[in-house]
Write a protein that holds these residues in place. Sequence first.
Motif, PDB file in Angstrom:
ATOM      1  N   ARG A  79       0.818  -1.209   0.000  1.00  0.00           N
ATOM      2  CA  ARG A  79       0.000   0.000   0.000  1.00  0.00           C
ATOM      3  C   ARG A  79       0.857   1.266   0.000  1.00  0.00           C
ATOM      4  O   ARG A  79       0.312   2.375  -0.055  1.00  0.00           O
ATOM      5  CB  ARG A  79      -0.902   0.017   1.245  1.00  0.00           C
ATOM      6  CG  ARG A  79      -1.971  -1.073   1.298  1.00  0.00           C
ATOM      7  CD  ARG A  79      -3.116  -0.782   0.330  1.00  0.00           C
ATOM      8  NE  ARG A  79      -3.677   0.528   0.527  1.00  0.00           N
ATOM      9  CZ  ARG A  79      -4.618   0.828   1.442  1.00  0.00           C
ATOM     10  NH1 ARG A  79      -5.080  -0.130   2.244  1.00  0.00           N
ATOM     11  NH2 ARG A  79      -5.106   2.048   1.539  1.00  0.00           N
ATOM     12  N   MET A  80       2.176   1.104   0.096  1.00  0.00           N
ATOM     13  CA  MET A  80       3.052   2.268   0.210  1.00  0.00           C
ATOM     14  C   MET A  80       4.157   2.186  -0.850  1.00  0.00           C
ATOM     15  O   MET A  80       5.284   1.799  -0.562  1.00  0.00           O
ATOM     16  CB  MET A  80       3.683   2.344   1.602  1.00  0.00           C
ATOM     17  CG  MET A  80       2.685   2.522   2.725  1.00  0.00           C
ATOM     18  SD  MET A  80       3.471   2.883   4.339  1.00  0.00           S
ATOM     19  CE  MET A  80       4.489   1.436   4.584  1.00  0.00           C
ATOM     20  N   SER A  81       3.812   2.568  -2.060  1.00  0.00           N
ATOM     21  CA  SER A  81       4.815   2.554  -3.126  1.00  0.00           C
ATOM     22  C   SER A  81       5.590   3.864  -3.213  1.00  0.00           C
ATOM     23  O   SER A  81       6.552   3.971  -3.985  1.00  0.00           O
ATOM     24  CB  SER A  81       4.153   2.264  -4.476  1.00  0.00           C
ATOM     25  OG  SER A  81       3.198   3.263  -4.791  1.00  0.00           O
ATOM     26  N   SER A  82       5.198   4.854  -2.434  1.00  0.00           N
ATOM     27  CA  SER A  82       5.876   6.152  -2.433  1.00  0.00           C
ATOM     28  C   SER A  82       5.602   6.846  -1.102  1.00  0.00           C
ATOM     29  O   SER A  82       4.738   6.424  -0.319  1.00  0.00           O
ATOM     30  CB  SER A  82       5.362   7.020  -3.585  1.00  0.00           C
ATOM     31  OG  SER A  82       3.997   7.375  -3.363  1.00  0.00           O
ATOM     32  N   TRP A  83       6.326   7.946  -0.860  1.00  0.00           N
ATOM     33  CA  TRP A  83       6.059   8.725   0.346  1.00  0.00           C
ATOM     34  C   TRP A  83       4.666   9.352   0.299  1.00  0.00           C
ATOM     35  O   TRP A  83       4.013   9.506   1.341  1.00  0.00           O
ATOM     36  CB  TRP A  83       7.108   9.809   0.521  1.00  0.00           C
ATOM     37  CG  TRP A  83       8.459   9.293   0.927  1.00  0.00           C
ATOM     38  CD1 TRP A  83       9.615   9.329   0.197  1.00  0.00           C
ATOM     39  CD2 TRP A  83       8.790   8.640   2.161  1.00  0.00           C
ATOM     40  NE1 TRP A  83      10.640   8.756   0.893  1.00  0.00           N
ATOM     41  CE2 TRP A  83      10.179   8.332   2.113  1.00  0.00           C
ATOM     42  CE3 TRP A  83       8.065   8.305   3.298  1.00  0.00           C
ATOM     43  CZ2 TRP A  83      10.829   7.690   3.162  1.00  0.00           C
ATOM     44  CZ3 TRP A  83       8.727   7.671   4.353  1.00  0.00           C
ATOM     45  CH2 TRP A  83      10.081   7.367   4.277  1.00  0.00           C
ATOM     46  N   ASP A  84       4.187   9.700  -0.887  1.00  0.00           N
ATOM     47  CA  ASP A  84       2.822  10.228  -1.003  1.00  0.00           C
ATOM     48  C   ASP A  84       1.805   9.174  -0.578  1.00  0.00           C
ATOM     49  O   ASP A  84       0.787   9.502   0.060  1.00  0.00           O
ATOM     50  CB  ASP A  84       2.547  10.679  -2.441  1.00  0.00           C
ATOM     51  CG  ASP A  84       3.267  11.971  -2.801  1.00  0.00           C
ATOM     52  OD1 ASP A  84       3.691  12.693  -1.877  1.00  0.00           O
ATOM     53  OD2 ASP A  84       3.404  12.249  -4.010  1.00  0.00           O
ATOM     54  N   ASP A  85       2.078   7.898  -0.927  1.00  0.00           N
ATOM     55  CA  ASP A  85       1.194   6.821  -0.493  1.00  0.00           C
ATOM     56  C   ASP A  85       1.208   6.689   1.030  1.00  0.00           C
ATOM     57  O   ASP A  85       0.173   6.411   1.655  1.00  0.00           O
ATOM     58  CB  ASP A  85       1.618   5.494  -1.116  1.00  0.00           C
ATOM     59  CG  ASP A  85       1.281   5.403  -2.593  1.00  0.00           C
ATOM     60  OD1 ASP A  85       0.508   6.233  -3.081  1.00  0.00           O
ATOM     61  OD2 ASP A  85       1.815   4.487  -3.259  1.00  0.00           O
ATOM     62  N   TYR A  86       2.380   6.869   1.616  1.00  0.00           N
ATOM     63  CA  TYR A  86       2.501   6.804   3.077  1.00  0.00           C
ATOM     64  C   TYR A  86       1.631   7.878   3.723  1.00  0.00           C
ATOM     65  O   TYR A  86       0.930   7.619   4.709  1.00  0.00           O
ATOM     66  CB  TYR A  86       3.966   6.968   3.460  1.00  0.00           C
ATOM     67  CG  TYR A  86       4.245   7.081   4.940  1.00  0.00           C
ATOM     68  CD1 TYR A  86       4.083   5.998   5.791  1.00  0.00           C
ATOM     69  CD2 TYR A  86       4.711   8.286   5.474  1.00  0.00           C
ATOM     70  CE1 TYR A  86       4.363   6.111   7.155  1.00  0.00           C
ATOM     71  CE2 TYR A  86       4.999   8.409   6.834  1.00  0.00           C
ATOM     72  CZ  TYR A  86       4.821   7.318   7.661  1.00  0.00           C
ATOM     73  OH  TYR A  86       5.093   7.426   9.013  1.00  0.00           O
ATOM     74  N   VAL A  87       1.652   9.081   3.164  1.00  0.00           N
ATOM     75  CA  VAL A  87       0.821  10.168   3.688  1.00  0.00           C
ATOM     76  C   VAL A  87      -0.660   9.859   3.472  1.00  0.00           C
ATOM     77  O   VAL A  87      -1.493  10.073   4.371  1.00  0.00           O
ATOM     78  CB  VAL A  87       1.202  11.499   3.022  1.00  0.00           C
ATOM     79  CG1 VAL A  87       0.196  12.594   3.388  1.00  0.00           C
ATOM     80  CG2 VAL A  87       2.611  11.920   3.427  1.00  0.00           C
ATOM     81  N   ALA A  88      -0.999   9.339   2.281  1.00  0.00           N
ATOM     82  CA  ALA A  88      -2.395   9.002   1.994  1.00  0.00           C
ATOM     83  C   ALA A  88      -2.905   7.938   2.963  1.00  0.00           C
ATOM     84  O   ALA A  88      -4.055   8.001   3.435  1.00  0.00           O
ATOM     85  CB  ALA A  88      -2.531   8.522   0.547  1.00  0.00           C
TER      86      ALA A  88
ATOM     87  N   ALA B  58      12.576   1.677  -1.064  1.00  0.00           N
ATOM     88  CA  ALA B  58      13.722   2.574  -1.226  1.00  0.00           C
ATOM     89  C   ALA B  58      14.831   2.223  -0.241  1.00  0.00           C
ATOM     90  O   ALA B  58      14.590   1.681   0.837  1.00  0.00           O
ATOM     91  CB  ALA B  58      13.280   4.024  -1.020  1.00  0.00           C
ATOM     92  N   GLY B  59      16.039   2.552  -0.646  1.00  0.00           N
ATOM     93  CA  GLY B  59      17.170   2.415   0.250  1.00  0.00           C
ATOM     94  C   GLY B  59      17.524   3.768   0.839  1.00  0.00           C
ATOM     95  O   GLY B  59      17.260   4.813   0.240  1.00  0.00           O
ATOM     96  N   GLY B  60      18.096   3.754   2.001  1.00  0.00           N
ATOM     97  CA  GLY B  60      18.485   5.006   2.621  1.00  0.00           C
ATOM     98  C   GLY B  60      19.397   4.770   3.793  1.00  0.00           C
ATOM     99  O   GLY B  60      19.556   3.629   4.259  1.00  0.00           O
ATOM    100  N   ASN B  61      20.019   5.816   4.272  1.00  0.00           N
ATOM    101  CA  ASN B  61      20.870   5.729   5.450  1.00  0.00           C
ATOM    102  C   ASN B  61      20.675   6.970   6.311  1.00  0.00           C
ATOM    103  O   ASN B  61      20.907   8.084   5.872  1.00  0.00           O
ATOM    104  CB  ASN B  61      22.344   5.620   5.066  1.00  0.00           C
ATOM    105  CG  ASN B  61      23.217   5.338   6.273  1.00  0.00           C
ATOM    106  OD1 ASN B  61      23.288   4.203   6.734  1.00  0.00           O
ATOM    107  ND2 ASN B  61      23.878   6.358   6.810  1.00  0.00           N
ATOM    108  N   TRP B  62      20.214   6.743   7.526  1.00  0.00           N
ATOM    109  CA  TRP B  62      20.010   7.817   8.489  1.00  0.00           C
ATOM    110  C   TRP B  62      20.804   7.463   9.744  1.00  0.00           C
ATOM    111  O   TRP B  62      20.409   6.617  10.522  1.00  0.00           O
ATOM    112  CB  TRP B  62      18.523   7.975   8.796  1.00  0.00           C
ATOM    113  CG  TRP B  62      18.196   8.954   9.883  1.00  0.00           C
ATOM    114  CD1 TRP B  62      19.052   9.742  10.598  1.00  0.00           C
ATOM    115  CD2 TRP B  62      16.889   9.232  10.414  1.00  0.00           C
ATOM    116  NE1 TRP B  62      18.379  10.493  11.522  1.00  0.00           N
ATOM    117  CE2 TRP B  62      17.042  10.202  11.428  1.00  0.00           C
ATOM    118  CE3 TRP B  62      15.612   8.755  10.110  1.00  0.00           C
ATOM    119  CZ2 TRP B  62      15.970  10.693  12.159  1.00  0.00           C
ATOM    120  CZ3 TRP B  62      14.538   9.245  10.837  1.00  0.00           C
ATOM    121  CH2 TRP B  62      14.719  10.208  11.842  1.00  0.00           C
ATOM    122  N   GLY B  63      21.925   8.121   9.896  1.00  0.00           N
ATOM    123  CA  GLY B  63      22.689   7.904  11.111  1.00  0.00           C
ATOM    124  C   GLY B  63      23.857   6.954  10.918  1.00  0.00           C
ATOM    125  O   GLY B  63      24.303   6.668   9.815  1.00  0.00           O
TER     126      GLY B  63
END
Length: 434
Positions: A181-190, A309-314
């Motif tokens: 249900r979350m293919s993008s950050w906009d989907d996450y907000v929706a 998505a991949g990411g690195n925080w910290g």
Amino acid sequence: MQTPRSNPVALAALALSSALVLTACGGGGEAEPAASGGPVELKVSLFGTFGYDEVGLFKEYEAANPGVKIAYESTQGEDKYWPALQTRLSSGSGVADVQGIEVARIADVVQNQQDLWTDLRETPAADSIANYIPWKEPAATTEDGAVLGLGTDIGPMGICYRSDLLGAAGLPTDPQQLAARMSSWDDYVALGNEFKAKAPAGTAWMDSAGGFYNAMVSTEEKIYYDEGGNLVFETNPAVKNAFDTAAAAGQAGLTAKLEQFVDPGWDAGFSSGSFATIACPSWMIGYIKGKAGDAGSGKWNVTSLPGGAGGNWGGAYLGIPAVSQNKEEAAKLIAWLTAPEQQAKVFNEVGNFPSTTEAIDAVAGTTDPYFNNAPIGEIFSKSSQAAPVQILGPNDGVVKNAMAQALLSVEANGVSPADAWTAAGTQVNNQVGA
């Protein structure tokens, strides 16, 4: 904006790939013997949760080295720890033998503080330098090759969520179904808007606009600096888009309006249910366990970032201040603490994801009973493999903190996003210099 006196570590140019290619392992699982000259007290000063004390590694090292005693202290907030450390480094007094360095500060250390730190190539830690994923140690290396820190963890990300709260709002609780249900950050907000319509009383979709913002920008290669060392946050569309998206979520009532690591309500929220989801670097796993306690076991789960998505925080480093009188013993300690065996143990028990290639391979199959047996090794491994190699600059920490404060003013005080954005820029200019 001010131009740094030398270029930041342009990590994209220093690594051909961020793939996790195995390299030769060093550091070993056995603690080195203490110096023969007599007992040594090593002072270790860190911030947050590195996992060493929680897992018992300090006691293990002392037991294997009867001549070594470790005096450990930790400051909860890095934003308090770092300014205090700068004062001590400048005076040459009050620093520990081992100090933690957050990844957002490492470029400042490399570019502006080389004389204040020990070159680890000249210590017993030298053999450990080659053990890391391709970009980790280059970020701690000066232009003339001095290595000022050994890598501890990195911060690949997922979304942590309260299954019970999502279920009560009629949303998917299975990690794969939720991810679909979350293919993008906009989907996450929706999805957050759907949650809000049926949410249990007193529960917001996410903890904070600042946390949401940090997750979004942490999936980018270029954030606050460009390859040439220029501070570009005001003109980087990725930063502005993330700020606007997070601000809009705050205005829409999707956040609990809590300041991460500062507001006592944020800590309490992990158990009280004041928020249902949180952008979750791997190190947040241990934090959630500590704050939610035994009662939270089975309520929390983990899924991948929107769209996988991949990411690195910290992530962080261990460095040895130049004024330390125990450099050799301190170097032996940090080499042992950051060796693959210890990094794997910390991840399995606390959640801090390894930065050595051998340890990453060792934890790929790790699951966590607390999080409904979530395959955290697989989730965070995939995130780390897909993450871009980020460009770091000396004032990353300054900009990040300014953005978080600006977004808090939007969600908590009703400041307009435009005014908050301007205020963040002014704050950075005042601290960095225009």
